[in-house]
Design a protein around this motif. Structure first.
Motif: not given
Length: 360
Positions: A122-130, A151-163
């Motif tokens: 992590a110190k060696w890398a130029d950046a770290v994404i969690f 932070v790149a929140r681990n998620t999904l692309h959900i085109a029809n999201a909605g209640r």
């Protein structure tokens, strides 16, 4: 900028929409993805590159990385110590900027040697994404500068999201692979103790591929053959929304992961044991969107009974889940995490990363 993603575990289908958005960004001139699985042969804004795995004992590397790394401005590696293809970048002049991306220390306390190795790299890398903010905080305690962690929140692309508030809610739903570690049998056992105390329309719906024999035997043991419905895995977004639209709650007693994202995207509360070893997505669950318990013998049945009989509670948690998704888990949020990291490593006035010692 020219970007290379190194996927040592293959290109997962749910990553494709995220990569598409990154590749389409006006700052990205070229985006390539090198991975080991059979190519999807899709038409994308990014290009799939072929790779073969080379094994060194327990370690697996992609030798092609050694020839490609200097052709890019940014190279993103998965932060996996068993597949550390960034090794090809350790002992040569640093032309590209190197980013490590992953869970960080993971769901459990790694062996101290593994933790020290991750801290060093992590110190060696130029950046770290969690995946989550807690990953950043863990490494910040070990001296990794906050400004080089993203932070790149681990998620999904959900085109029809909605209640789907207008649909009758009848299902205690599980969607995912049928695995013992998920604890779906715990759900069946708990439901057996309260089935007479909830509306007759309520049932368990289990959707997923895998061996269902043990679960079917459990349903038969408790006389729930007509109350436990088994269906094969569903991957089409329209079909998934239809399944989630009837759910009172998504119940995965012993392990939750990306199922949390689907649940919240469709406004479905999550019920799980807060003391189990979950994937990082468990951190998205709180009292505004989930019911979390410790005792599966008493607390879980009580929570199932309460949410099945309390439409107001179900609607409140449903709104909380969708609001969390809307604010934090749309795919653009994950894409922004990557693009922010790219911008950082290509800035000239950034904090310098730890350089590899010259061993010539």
């Amino acid at each position: 900028m020219k970007v290379l993603f190194v996927f040592e575990l293959g290109l997962l289908h749910y990553r494709v929409p995220i990569l598409e958005k990154i590749a389409k960004d006006e700052r990205v001139q070229r985006c390539d993805v090198i991975h080991t699985e059979q190519h999807t042969k899709g038409s994308y804004y990014f290009t799939e590159l072929k790779a073969k795995v080379r094994k060194f004992g327990m370690f697996k590397l992609l030798p092609e990385v050694s020839h490609l790394k200097d052709d890019y401005d940014v190279v993103v590696f998965s932060f996996n110590l068993w597949r550390p293809s960034w090794f090809y970048s350790l002992f040569s002049p640093r032309k590209a900027k190197y980013i490590l991306w992953g869970q960080g220390f993971g769901r459990t306390n790694n062996y101290w040697v593994a933790r020290l190795a991750k801290i060093y790299f992590a110190k060696w890398a130029d950046a770290v994404i969690f995946y989550t903010q807690s990953g950043c905080l863990d490494f910040q305690q070990h001296g990794i500068p906050a400004e080089k962690m993203f932070v790149a929140r681990n998620t999904l692309h959900i085109a029809n999201a909605g209640r789907s508030e207008e649909v009758e809610k009848t299902d205690l739903l599980y969607v995912g692979r049928i695995q013992e570690r998920k604890g779906v049998d715990v759900l069946i056992r708990a439901f057996a103790t309260i089935v007479k105390d909830v509306p007759q329309s309520v049932m368990i719906r289990i959707i997923g591929d895998g061996d269902t024999l043990i679960l079917r035997e459990a349903a038969e043991k408790y006389g729930l053959q007509d109350k436990v419905i088994f269906e094969p895995g569903v991957f089409n977004e329209a079909d998934l929304k239809e399944k989630f639209s009837r759910a009172i709650a998504y119940v995965s007693p012993n392990h939750v992961g990306l199922g949390v994202v689907h649940s919240f995207a469709y406004g479905v509360p999550v019920i799980t044991n807060k003391n189990r070893k979950h994937a990082p997505e468990f951190e998205y669950c709180d009292n505004s969107n989930s019911l979390l318990y410790e005792d599966e013998e008493e607390e879980l049945p009580a929570l199932l009974k309460e949410i099945c009989n309390n439409a107001s509670l179900q609607r409140e948690l449903s709104a909380g889940g969708f609001n969390y998704y809307d604010r934090n888990l749309r795919s653009d949020v994950m894409v922004k995490g990557f693009l922010d990291a790219f911008d950082y490593v290509l800035r000239e006035n950034r904090e310098p990363a730890l350089q590899t010692q010259d061993r010539r």
